[in-house]
Design a protein around this motif. Structure first.
Motif, PDB file in Angstrom:
ATOM      1  N   PHE A   1     -12.384  65.122 101.194  1.00 30.61           N
ATOM      2  CA  PHE A   1     -13.227  63.634 101.905  1.00 30.61           C
ATOM      3  C   PHE A   1     -13.461  64.212 103.213  1.00 30.61           C
ATOM      4  O   PHE A   1     -12.655  64.420 104.152  1.00 30.61           O
ATOM      5  CB  PHE A   1     -11.968  62.406 101.906  1.00 30.61           C
ATOM      6  CG  PHE A   1     -12.861  61.334 102.725  1.00 30.61           C
ATOM      7  CD1 PHE A   1     -13.732  60.618 102.065  1.00 30.61           C
ATOM      8  CD2 PHE A   1     -12.161  61.137 103.826  1.00 30.61           C
ATOM      9  CE1 PHE A   1     -14.298  59.836 102.770  1.00 30.61           C
ATOM     10  CE2 PHE A   1     -12.816  59.943 104.403  1.00 30.61           C
ATOM     11  CZ  PHE A   1     -13.809  59.366 104.133  1.00 30.61           C
ATOM     12  N   THR A   2     -14.860  64.462 103.537  1.00 30.13           N
ATOM     13  CA  THR A   2     -15.555  64.419 104.703  1.00 30.13           C
ATOM     14  C   THR A   2     -16.224  63.190 105.281  1.00 30.13           C
ATOM     15  O   THR A   2     -17.123  62.949 104.349  1.00 30.13           O
ATOM     16  CB  THR A   2     -16.357  65.835 104.856  1.00 30.13           C
ATOM     17  OG1 THR A   2     -15.727  66.882 104.118  1.00 30.13           O
ATOM     18  CG2 THR A   2     -16.879  65.835 105.951  1.00 30.13           C
ATOM     19  N   PRO A   3     -15.696  62.460 106.167  1.00 28.49           N
ATOM     20  CA  PRO A   3     -16.247  61.222 106.502  1.00 28.49           C
ATOM     21  C   PRO A   3     -17.846  61.341 106.592  1.00 28.49           C
ATOM     22  O   PRO A   3     -18.743  60.383 106.038  1.00 28.49           O
ATOM     23  CB  PRO A   3     -15.645  60.935 107.745  1.00 28.49           C
ATOM     24  CG  PRO A   3     -14.390  61.539 107.757  1.00 28.49           C
ATOM     25  CD  PRO A   3     -14.626  62.803 107.131  1.00 28.49           C
ATOM     26  N   THR A   4     -18.382  62.530 107.417  1.00 31.84           N
ATOM     27  CA  THR A   4     -19.800  62.505 107.479  1.00 31.84           C
ATOM     28  C   THR A   4     -20.451  62.771 106.304  1.00 31.84           C
ATOM     29  O   THR A   4     -21.605  61.957 105.817  1.00 31.84           O
ATOM     30  CB  THR A   4     -20.097  63.487 108.407  1.00 31.84           C
ATOM     31  OG1 THR A   4     -19.597  63.379 109.729  1.00 31.84           O
ATOM     32  CG2 THR A   4     -21.608  63.568 108.765  1.00 31.84           C
ATOM     33  N   LEU A   5     -20.078  63.529 105.284  1.00 27.78           N
ATOM     34  CA  LEU A   5     -20.673  63.863 104.006  1.00 27.78           C
ATOM     35  C   LEU A   5     -20.616  62.599 103.246  1.00 27.78           C
ATOM     36  O   LEU A   5     -21.660  62.030 102.445  1.00 27.78           O
ATOM     37  CB  LEU A   5     -20.019  64.819 103.323  1.00 27.78           C
ATOM     38  CG  LEU A   5     -20.706  65.389 101.944  1.00 27.78           C
ATOM     39  CD1 LEU A   5     -22.232  65.744 102.196  1.00 27.78           C
ATOM     40  CD2 LEU A   5     -19.712  66.446 101.386  1.00 27.78           C
ATOM     41  N   PHE A   6     -19.365  61.803 103.073  1.00 22.51           N
ATOM     42  CA  PHE A   6     -19.282  60.640 102.325  1.00 22.51           C
ATOM     43  C   PHE A   6     -20.455  59.434 102.856  1.00 22.51           C
ATOM     44  O   PHE A   6     -20.772  59.038 102.188  1.00 22.51           O
ATOM     45  CB  PHE A   6     -17.824  60.096 102.355  1.00 22.51           C
ATOM     46  CG  PHE A   6     -17.828  58.797 101.727  1.00 22.51           C
ATOM     47  CD1 PHE A   6     -17.760  58.736 100.322  1.00 22.51           C
ATOM     48  CD2 PHE A   6     -17.698  57.495 102.318  1.00 22.51           C
ATOM     49  CE1 PHE A   6     -17.473  57.658  99.616  1.00 22.51           C
ATOM     50  CE2 PHE A   6     -17.569  56.529 101.708  1.00 22.51           C
ATOM     51  CZ  PHE A   6     -17.279  56.391 100.486  1.00 22.51           C
ATOM     52  N   LEU A   7     -20.590  59.468 104.242  1.00 20.50           N
ATOM     53  CA  LEU A   7     -21.446  58.493 104.711  1.00 20.50           C
ATOM     54  C   LEU A   7     -22.818  58.770 104.459  1.00 20.50           C
ATOM     55  O   LEU A   7     -23.494  57.714 103.895  1.00 20.50           O
ATOM     56  CB  LEU A   7     -21.197  58.275 106.241  1.00 20.50           C
ATOM     57  CG  LEU A   7     -21.918  57.117 106.981  1.00 20.50           C
ATOM     58  CD1 LEU A   7     -21.533  55.796 106.554  1.00 20.50           C
ATOM     59  CD2 LEU A   7     -21.757  57.238 108.356  1.00 20.50           C
TER      60      LEU A   7
END
Length: 161
Positions: A121-127
């Motif tokens: 889970f990478t927040p930037t990639l998920f976003l």
């Protein structure tokens, strides 16, 4: 002289990115067509409901906004469920023999391979992925919703089920 070489190597790198970018656009275009068909089918099933609401004074813009908001909420729910299921899959697979077999051929590896949920889970990639899905859903929902709401009330009420 060196500036031209850097520009040329950058141009070559950009040319190397074109096939994967076209493939990615194709992979996004196919679900968009499928999603648009699903939204069209759902809008056809709800035509009578929309006609009754228009009869009682609901404006097209209000109905259109409700449809778009509904699609965005469904996208949010789908994104959360999809992320949760993929996180469960990663947890289930990361210590299996098949996963370890992927790394056994590497002779230089002196450590035990693992896949941690924090790596997943990478927040930037998920976003970024979630925004792309939301935009794709929005684009696929705009045309069917607009076309369905433009039909006359009488035609919508007399449709065969």
């Amino acid at each position: 002289f060196f500036g031209d070489l850097d520009d040329q190597s950058m141009a070559n790198q950009a040319m190397n990115l074109i096939p994967p970018a076209l493939l990615m656009l194709l992979f996004l275009f196919l679900p968009a067509i499928n999603l648009s068909g699903l939204v069209t089918n759902r809008m056809e099933a709800r035509r009578a409901e929309m006609a009754i609401r228009k009869t009682f004074g609901a404006k097209r813009r209000t109905l259109f906004n409700e449809i778009i908001h509904e699609n965005l909420v469904l996208t949010l729910c789908g994104g959360i469920v999809g992320w949760g299921l993929s996180a469960l899959f990663v947890k289930a697979v990361c210590h299996t023999e098949a996963f370890m077999e992927l790394f056994r051929g590497n002779a230089q590896m002196n450590y035990d391979p693992s896949l941690d949920i924090q790596m997943f889970f990478t927040p930037t990639l998920f976003l970024v992925a979630f925004v792309c899905c939301a935009v794709l859903n929005l684009m696929a929902a705009l045309v069917p919703a607009w076309r369905s709401l433009r039909k006359p009330i009488v035609e919508s009420l007399n449709q065969k089920r």
